[in-house]
Design a protein around this motif. Structure first.
Motif, PDB file in Angstrom:
ATOM      1  N   GLY A 265       0.808  -1.205   0.000  1.00 11.33           N
ATOM      2  CA  GLY A 265       0.000   0.000   0.000  1.00 11.33           C
ATOM      3  C   GLY A 265       0.844   1.258   0.000  1.00 11.33           C
ATOM      4  N   ARG A 266       1.905   1.258   0.817  1.00  8.82           N
ATOM      5  CA  ARG A 266       2.799   2.426   0.861  1.00  8.82           C
ATOM      6  C   ARG A 266       3.455   2.659  -0.493  1.00  8.82           C
ATOM      7  N   GLU A 267       3.945   1.611  -1.120  1.00  8.48           N
ATOM      8  CA  GLU A 267       4.623   1.764  -2.405  1.00  8.48           C
ATOM      9  C   GLU A 267       3.663   2.263  -3.486  1.00  8.48           C
ATOM     10  N   TRP A 268       2.414   1.832  -3.413  1.00  9.81           N
ATOM     11  CA  TRP A 268       1.409   2.300  -4.373  1.00  9.81           C
ATOM     12  C   TRP A 268       1.160   3.795  -4.197  1.00  9.81           C
ATOM     13  N   LEU A 269       1.066   4.241  -2.950  1.00 10.81           N
ATOM     14  CA  LEU A 269       0.878   5.668  -2.690  1.00 10.81           C
ATOM     15  C   LEU A 269       2.104   6.464  -3.114  1.00 10.81           C
ATOM     16  N   GLU A 270       3.292   5.928  -2.853  1.00 11.37           N
ATOM     17  CA  GLU A 270       4.511   6.618  -3.278  1.00 11.37           C
ATOM     18  C   GLU A 270       4.588   6.729  -4.796  1.00 11.37           C
ATOM     19  N   LYS A 271       4.063   5.745  -5.493  1.00  7.77           N
ATOM     20  CA  LYS A 271       4.095   5.754  -6.957  1.00  7.77           C
ATOM     21  C   LYS A 271       3.087   6.739  -7.548  1.00  7.77           C
ATOM     22  N   HIS A 272       1.882   6.793  -6.983  1.00  9.46           N
ATOM     23  CA  HIS A 272       0.796   7.543  -7.625  1.00  9.46           C
ATOM     24  C   HIS A 272       0.548   8.917  -7.012  1.00  9.46           C
ATOM     25  N   ALA A 273       0.834   9.091  -5.729  1.00 12.46           N
ATOM     26  CA  ALA A 273       0.635  10.383  -5.079  1.00 12.46           C
ATOM     27  C   ALA A 273       1.984  11.049  -4.834  1.00 12.46           C
ATOM     28  N   ASN A 274       1.959  12.205  -4.218  1.00 11.12           N
ATOM     29  CA  ASN A 274       3.175  12.948  -3.902  1.00 11.12           C
ATOM     30  C   ASN A 274       3.391  12.887  -2.398  1.00 11.12           C
ATOM     31  N   VAL A 275       4.345  12.053  -1.963  1.00  8.43           N
ATOM     32  CA  VAL A 275       4.567  11.805  -0.538  1.00  8.43           C
ATOM     33  C   VAL A 275       5.747  12.646  -0.060  1.00  8.43           C
ATOM     34  N   HIS A 276       5.519  13.423   0.988  1.00  7.27           N
ATOM     35  CA  HIS A 276       6.534  14.361   1.485  1.00  7.27           C
ATOM     36  C   HIS A 276       6.995  13.915   2.879  1.00  7.27           C
ATOM     37  N   TYR A 277       7.910  12.967   2.926  1.00  7.21           N
ATOM     38  CA  TYR A 277       8.446  12.507   4.214  1.00  7.21           C
ATOM     39  C   TYR A 277       9.298  13.603   4.846  1.00  7.21           C
ATOM     40  N   ASP A 278       9.206  13.716   6.173  1.00  4.68           N
ATOM     41  CA  ASP A 278      10.069  14.671   6.872  1.00  4.68           C
ATOM     42  C   ASP A 278      10.927  13.992   7.934  1.00  4.68           C
ATOM     43  N   GLY A 279      10.821  12.678   8.059  1.00  2.00           N
ATOM     44  CA  GLY A 279      11.633  11.950   9.020  1.00  2.00           C
ATOM     45  C   GLY A 279      11.152  12.041  10.445  1.00  2.00           C
ATOM     46  N   LYS A 280      10.050  12.749  10.687  1.00  2.00           N
ATOM     47  CA  LYS A 280       9.543  12.903  12.044  1.00  2.00           C
ATOM     48  C   LYS A 280       8.024  12.677  12.078  1.00  2.00           C
ATOM     49  N   GLN A 281       7.268  13.641  11.567  1.00  2.00           N
ATOM     50  CA  GLN A 281       5.813  13.519  11.573  1.00  2.00           C
ATOM     51  C   GLN A 281       5.310  12.562  10.493  1.00  2.00           C
TER      52      GLN A 281
END
Length: 469
Positions: A209-225
């Motif tokens: 599920g995470r990889e699908w979201l990373e592929k199709h949406a714009n995921v902005h990781y910040d390493g904390k929240q």
């Protein structure tokens, strides 16, 4: 598809009925063909109703099929007591349909029957004209959609995860009143079940599920929240709720979230958004109405809008009024279905406009906020509210608007940028709306469903209140 009962009421004099049988039957044929052409199932009484015995027996035969709506057809003058007897054997929603013809006065029969039904307080709708006319057929289909929605509520179950959120009276309803008015039962489920069961979801499923979201949406990781681990926790929470929905046979739901989950576990933004979507990372699926903050009247409003329209339903706070533009910013903690980003049948088309941002300071447990700007279009906005304990449906027409990326961002940053936004122009003055609207949450679907909502209210004995317009 609705199941629609159809009875044709005729003249009680044998010599008159004999001469108008072909006319009446041809009228019934045309109605059945029009409704079937619109995709519905029609259950016809075997015989025309022209005696008191037939009025009761034919209505019972149709009622055995448990139609969503029953139509009494008046193509000729009809003895009114036949309608009264037939109505006594017709337990569900009822519509009287008449022709407009100077020779065969079906309209007179409809008015006489309708007046008699009014005298005994039997709720019914009325439609007149030729079903070959698209406008007449559409007026009839308004009643069909309303009856489907009411029938869809009866015997359904709402799943309430957690209790009252943050002291919100408008989010909590009387379960006795719900059952009596809407026919809906409420199943109380502790939020701990989401936490407990999420740990049982397989790591591979969460990763996919995470990889699908990373592929199709714009995921902005910040390493904390927002980290991959927190996003997977949200995905596992989604699957946990899906499992509970199946186990408890829930028809629609609400999740409290704040403050326990949002402070100590993770937000339900991903869960709520994709439950309301017609897809997830595992493929197409039915939408499951889910209200944030376990708002019961929100969920009930959304379920009615879903049953009427067939579309995903938007949930939002009435967050801000931009007086200089006369528009409203409808936003709420990442809960809008991603379908609203483009309203496309292709998930990828919607998700390329979606950003998963780190949660804001309101939610220290972290996770992704599902940000997007709702695509422009004509909307019906509504909300069930209560006044002195009595339900009312408050309805307003409006439209979502798009001002381009630069202006959209400027407007969104005036409130909480990371949340989803629907910039809305409503057909009601701000003073009237703010003076009369009975909640902080509002709900919307594309299109014009004001007439359907009014009919739903008549069937449920709920007050209908159109704002503006």
């Amino acid at each position: 598809m609705a199941r629609i009962g159809l009875l044709t009421i005729s003249d009680g004099r044998d010599f008159v009925h004999r001469d108008i049988t072909d006319w009446a039957r041809s009228s019934e044929d045309a109605i059945a063909a029009a409704l079937e052409g619109a995709g519905h199932e029609v259950v016809r009484a075997p015989e025309l109703v022209w005696t008191n015995e037939l009025a009761s027996s034919q209505a019972r035969l149709v009622a055995e099929a448990r139609p969503d709506l029953t139509i009494f057809n008046y193509s000729v003058w009809a003895f009114p007591h036949f309608s009264m007897l037939a109505a006594a054997s017709t337990p569900g929603p009822l519509v009287l349909l008449s022709n407009i013809d100077p020779v065969q006065p079906g309209m007179v029969g409809m008015l006489a029957a309708g007046g008699a039904l009014d005298q005994i307080g039997r709720v019914h709708g009325r439609v007149w004209g030729d079903v070959a006319d698209p406008a007449t057929l559409e007026r009839l289909l308004v009643h069909v959609r309303a009856a489907q929605a009411v029938g869809g509520l009866r015997g359904s179950t709402f799943g309430r995860f957690g209790g009252r959120p943050m002291g919100m009276y408008t989010a909590v309803a009387n379960t006795d009143q719900w059952l009596a008015t809407f026919g809906v039962d409420v199943e109380e489920i502790d939020q701990w079940e989401i936490v407990r069961r999420s740990e049982l979801v397989s790591p591979a499923r969460a990763r996919e599920g995470r990889e699908w979201l990373e592929k199709h949406a714009n995921v902005h990781y910040d390493g904390k929240q927002l980290t991959p681990e927190l996003l997977e926790r949200q995905i596992r929470s989604y699957h946990a709720v899906r499992e509970l929905i199946d186990e408890w046979n829930l028809d629609f739901s609400g999740i409290k979230g704040q403050p326990e989950l949002t402070t100590h576990f993770t937000t339900m933004d991903v869960t709520e958004a994709f439950l309301n979507d017609p897809y997830d990372w595992e493929g197409p699926k039915p939408t499951h109405v889910t209200a944030t903050e376990s708002d019961m009247d929100a969920a009930l409003t959304m379920q009615i809008l879903k049953l009427i329209s067939g579309d995903p339903v938007l949930f939002a706070d009435v967050r801000h009024y931009h007086a200089d533009r006369d528009i409203w910013d409808m936003a709420n903690s990442g809960q809008h279905a991603t379908w609203y980003a483009a309203r496309s049948d292709d998930p990828a088309e919607n998700l390329r406009r979606v950003h998963l941002y780190p949660e804001v300071f309101f939610f220290p447990a972290g996770g992704a906020s599902v940000h997007h700007i709702a695509a422009p279009g004509d909307m019906t906005l509504a909300r069930l509210t209560r006044h002195s304990g009595r339900y009312r449906m408050q309805v307003v027409r409006g439209a979502f608007e798009d001002y381009g990326d630069e202006v959209n961002e400027q407007l969104a940053r005036q409130s909480t940028f990371e949340w989803p936004h629907a910039f809305t122009r409503m057909d009601v003055p701000a003073d009237e709306f703010l003076s009369r609207f009975g909640a902080n949450h509002i709900h919307a679907v594309p299109g014009d469903y004001v007439a359907e909502l009014e009919q739903v209210c008549r069937l449920l004995d709920v007050d209908f209140q159109r704002l503006g317009g």
